[in-house]
Design an enzyme around this catalytic site. Structure first.
Site, PDB file in Angstrom:
ATOM      1  N   GLU A   1      35.556  39.940  33.497  1.00  0.00           N
ATOM      2  CA  GLU A   1      36.647  39.554  32.679  1.00  0.00           C
ATOM      3  C   GLU A   1      36.255  39.429  30.952  1.00  0.00           C
ATOM      4  OE1 GLU A   1      38.363  36.616  34.977  1.00  0.00           O
ATOM      5  OE2 GLU A   1      39.835  37.408  36.260  1.00  0.00           O
TER       6      GLU A   1
ATOM      7  N   LYS B   1      30.844  38.892  33.695  1.00  0.00           N
ATOM      8  CA  LYS B   1      31.260  37.378  33.640  1.00  0.00           C
ATOM      9  C   LYS B   1      30.976  36.721  35.305  1.00  0.00           C
ATOM     10  CE  LYS B   1      35.276  34.538  34.505  1.00  0.00           C
ATOM     11  NZ  LYS B   1      36.258  34.614  34.195  1.00  0.00           N
TER      12      LYS B   1
ATOM     13  N   TRP C   1      43.110  37.823  44.370  1.00  0.00           N
ATOM     14  CA  TRP C   1      42.088  38.636  44.761  1.00  0.00           C
ATOM     15  C   TRP C   1      40.770  38.073  46.020  1.00  0.00           C
ATOM     16  CZ3 TRP C   1      37.003  41.796  43.821  1.00  0.00           C
ATOM     17  CH2 TRP C   1      36.398  40.722  42.885  1.00  0.00           C
ATOM     18  N   ASP C   2      40.977  36.944  45.322  1.00  0.00           N
ATOM     19  CA  ASP C   2      40.102  35.039  46.226  1.00  0.00           C
ATOM     20  C   ASP C   2      40.294  35.847  48.409  1.00  0.00           C
ATOM     21  OD1 ASP C   2      40.414  35.379  43.927  1.00  0.00           O
ATOM     22  OD2 ASP C   2      39.815  33.274  43.699  1.00  0.00           O
TER      23      ASP C   2
HETATM   24  O1  IFM Z   1      40.541  35.589  41.254  1.00  0.00           O
HETATM   25  C1  IFM Z   1      39.668  34.781  39.841  1.00  0.00           C
HETATM   26  C2  IFM Z   1      38.464  36.021  38.725  1.00  0.00           C
HETATM   27  O2  IFM Z   1      37.913  36.916  39.689  1.00  0.00           O
HETATM   28  C3  IFM Z   1      38.151  35.036  38.135  1.00  0.00           C
HETATM   29  N1  IFM Z   1      39.125  33.717  38.127  1.00  0.00           N
HETATM   30  C4  IFM Z   1      39.576  33.331  38.742  1.00  0.00           C
HETATM   31  C5  IFM Z   1      40.039  34.005  39.957  1.00  0.00           C
HETATM   32  C6  IFM Z   1      40.372  33.151  40.564  1.00  0.00           C
HETATM   33  O3  IFM Z   1      39.616  32.357  41.549  1.00  0.00           O
END
Ligand code: IFM
Length: 768
Positions: free
Chosen positions: A479, A591, A340-341
């Site tokens: 997460e 988080k 989703w980044d």
């Molecule tokens: O998409 C992110 C997630 O929100 C958190 N962990 C890393 C991923 C990739 O950057």
């Protein structure tokens, strides 16, 4: 033959040091994160920025080329496609009197690597020598052409210190690390194929060597090797020039070798000075469309330049079959997967400064709709559920387990449960269409994404006995908490997604009935289904408590243990490592931005007066265990008028890649947090938004920022926005395009190209 003046110009970095990142020496501990920071990329391929010339066997980092879309499924983790490592086209080895160059303890003073962000090139300088102290002075240059994306170029200049030395120079295209199968190999041309997908990569290369401006023929000592041997004279000048062309082809496409050879031939015809000139012009154009200038805060300016350098190098508007991975093309952490980044942290930048790139990125989601439909169906739902981690086909590629901080295997549930991705994609589609007015995109691709993602949510949310629709068993952006019910971020985004889809259906029906007939027929959507979606949207649980004005992050969140995270300030590891996974799951520690992310994306969903309360509540419970987190906090703080708090988030976000504060820069830059830096400046401090029909500005600069200015594109127009804090003035210039109205601090103003709009934001009066 090229003149020494041309070489000097080539190797001369931009004089204004704010465009330059410079690091000296060789530090095995830092080498891998430097390689990420100094990476060059043009959105088609990226090269990590290691030292130019190989010495001895003491390499902590080797040069690594990654080509967008070349995914392979390696044996060790079945089913997980990874971005394959392409051949290393930059390798050079030098022997003096038969001895290799060695690494020296005083290399710190003798070596320098320079990233010239304005020109999009990496320059190296150094004095190199071998065990017997025979030496050469070296200058190096390499680039990934932004104007001809197939082309990479390297130039190495050597000046001999001693005469009568036997010099051997080898340039090679190294395939040692390459996980691809060789399909064809001849001198100067190789074609590779992935094991699983059958994707092919062709690499054509041409290398020349001049000694004192005389071309010297090479000896072929291998199919991908060029070699020269001669006796030096003191002061002798050697120039190695290498051009490569890389092309990718799908399993059923025609042989990519021909395209690589043609691209190489036309680059050779152009010659390197012209090739460099057009590449630099392409970078100039990108900077003209995207540069953000800050007066009064050199470190913020540097952070913005660094972020924009990587953002402009990450995209390729010509390729609708790839997207930008979490580490772009600067490293292979997360295996080159797309999260989703891209839609949430990068699309705002591309939409407002490079709509062609934004469109291509969204077309990747359109082209992977089949994978998203299949994922939804395989889990018993309808419509399109995008992969949490996506590669070439759109199938879910999230690993099922990873090694945790305690070196034990941990289950990863994101691939199954982190479903907000579908609404995130829909959000980016809508924002793009809204900001660009690209109706053709909406009709031909965007509408289908909006409808299919809405259909997913309508099937996913279940009406229960309390009369509300619930979405159970998900993971939100936070997460740390898994298998939760009614995550506010997910549910409110889902509701928004459904509503926009219903709006899109109505728009298509009235404005483009033929498109609606085709699409509704193809997707088999009828009025009854749209009405069902509407009922889901009306009844979906959001967790909003009108008494406190707070969204509950998910059902039951407020009953969890309330740990004072401030008591753990100064820790050097993430809070989940300190407290352990189980305790974190039972706590209210978050988080990363979750309700705060919702507030950044959909502020209009927060009833009046509730934004500050939600920000305060959740910001004080956030562990920022993801590099994505602080940017969202920065945007929200800036919009709430807390400019100094926002500036703190801006600085912490900037430090992630620039100051090695985040352990994982080694595996590539954090492209989402780099997008976040731009977002804090433009969406936060300048207060750019476009939820309504108008472009809106609501500036609030931190005290240190004397002014902030940047270009942006809005519905076919090019605008320049300048905010000057001393005069509390906002100046908006319409550089091209039709007159428009825009809102500044809630008041509507008219703007035409005849003269800039100048508004004193303290005494403003609108002209509607
Ligand atoms: O998409 C992110 C997630 O929100 C958190 N962990 C890393 C991923 C990739 O950057």
């Amino acid at each position: 033959m090229n003149s020494p003046e041309q070489w000097d110009r080539l190797m001369c970095p931009t004089a204004d040091s704010s465009w330059i990142a410079r690091e000296g020496g060789y530090d095995p501990l830092l080498e891998r994160s430097r390689a990420a920071r100094f990476a060059i990329s043009n959105g088609f391929f990226g090269v990590r920025g290691v030292r130019a010339i190989h010495r001895g066997g003491r390499w902590a980092a080797t040069s690594r080329t990654l080509v967008a879309g070349v995914f392979d499924t390696a044996g060790e983790e079945p089913g997980i496609p990874k971005l394959a490592v392409a051949p290393d086209w930059l390798k050079v080895r030098i022997l003096l009197q038969g001895e290799p160059l060695i690494h020296h303890v005083d290399d710190e003073a003798r070596q320098e690597r320079i990233l010239d962000m304005r020109r999009g090139v990496v320059i190296g300088k150094g004095d190199l020598s071998n065990e017997s102290a025979f030496g050469v002075k070296m200058r190096s240059f390499h680039m990934a052409s932004l104007s001809q994306r197939a082309i990479g170029m390297q130039i190495i200049l050597l000046e001999m210190e001693q005469g009568a030395i036997e010099v051997t120079l080898e340039a090679s295209i190294d395939a040692v690390d390459v996980g691809l199968l060789s399909e064809r190999s001849e001198h100067g041309l190789s074609v590779w194929r992935t094991r699983s997908s059958g994707t092919r990569l062709a690499v054509a290369a041409a290398v020349t060597l001049q000694i004192d401006r005389q071309l010297i023929p090479f000896t072929v000592c291998g199919l991908s090797q060029w070699s020269w041997k001669w006796t030096s004279t003191p002061g002798q000048v050697i120039c190695l020039t290498r051009m490569v062309a890389m092309t990718r082809a799908g399993k059923d496409d025609i042989d990519p070798a021909r395209a690589a050879q043609e691209a190489l031939a036309s680059a050779q015809t152009l010659g390197w000075p012209a090739l460099v000139a057009v590449h630099e012009r392409a970078w100039q154009d990108r900077w003209a469309c995207s540069e953000v200038e800050v007066e009064g805060d050199p470190s913020a300016q540097r952070a913005l330049r660094f972020a924009l350098y990587h953002l402009n190098g990450a995209a390729n508007p010509a390729d609708e079959h790839v997207s930008i991975a979490a580490k772009a093309l600067t490293g292979d952490d997360y295996h080159g997967h797309v999260f989703w980044d891209t839609e949430i942290y990068l699309l705002p930048f591309y939409t407002l400064t490079w709509p062609e790139a934004a469109r291509a990125l969204l077309m990747y989601r359109f082209n992977t709709l089949a994978g998203a439909r299949q994922k939804a169906a395989s889990m018993g739902w309808q419509g399109a559920l995008y992969a949490w981690e996506s590669a070439d086909t759109g199938a879910e590629t999230c690993p099922l387990q990873v090694v945790g901080p305690d070196r034990k295997l941990v289950d990863v549930n994101c691939g199954k449960q982190e479903q907000h991705i579908s609404a995130d994609v829909a959000y980016a589609v809508w924002q793009y269409w809204h900001a660009t007015g690209d109706d053709a995109f909406l009709r031909e691709a965007g509408a289908e994404i909006l409808l299919e993602t809405a259909r997913f949510w309508a099937s996913r949310a279940k009406l229960e006995s309390d009369g509300r629709c619930h979405i159970r068993g998900v993971i939100g952006p936070d997460e740390y908490h898994e298998s939760i019910d009614d995550n506010a971020f997910t549910n409110v985004m889902a509701r928004w997604n459904i509503r926009r889809a219903i709006e899109t259906a109505a728009l298509l029906r009235t404005s483009w009935p033929e498109s609606w007939r085709r699409l509704s027929g193809q997707l088999k959507i009828d009025e009854a289904e749209l009405q069902r979606w509407g009922r889901v949207a009306e009844t979906i649980a959001t967790g909003f408590d009108s008494n406190t004005g707070l969204f509950e992050q998910f059902a039951g969140f407020f009953t969890l243990e309330d740990i004072d995270i401030a008591a753990y300030a100064g820790r050097s590891v993430p809070i989940d490592v300190v407290l352990g996974r189980e305790r974190i799951q039972r706590s209210r520690i978050v988080k990363q931005a979750d309700v705060v992310a919702l507030l950044a994306l959909l502020p209009e969903e927060f009833p009046r007066g509730s934004a500050a309360a939600n920000f305060e509540y959740y910001a004080s419970r956030c562990g920022h265990g993801s590099s994505l987190s602080r940017a969202m906090h920065g945007i929200v703080a800036a919009r709430l008028g807390q400019s100094e708090v926002a500036l703190d988030f801006f600085r912490q976000t900037s430090a992630i890649d620039l100051d090695d504060t985040h352990v994982a820069t080694e595996g590539g830059v954090h492209i989402a947090s780099l997008g976040g830096i731009w977002m804090i400046a433009v969406l936060g401090f300048a207060g750019v938004s476009f939820a309504g029909d108008h472009l809106c500005l609501a500036p609030a600069l931190p005290a240190a920022w004397k002014s902030l200015s940047f270009p942006m594109q809005w519905r076919g127009r090019h605008l320049r926005i300048e905010i000057n804090d001393a005069s509390a003035g906002v100046r908006v210039t319409l550089e091209t395009g039709d007159p428009l109205k825009l809102a500044i601090n809630g008041e509507l103003f008219a703007l035409s190209s005849a003269e800039p709009l100048v508004v004193n934001s303290k005494t403003q009066a609108g002209v509607a």
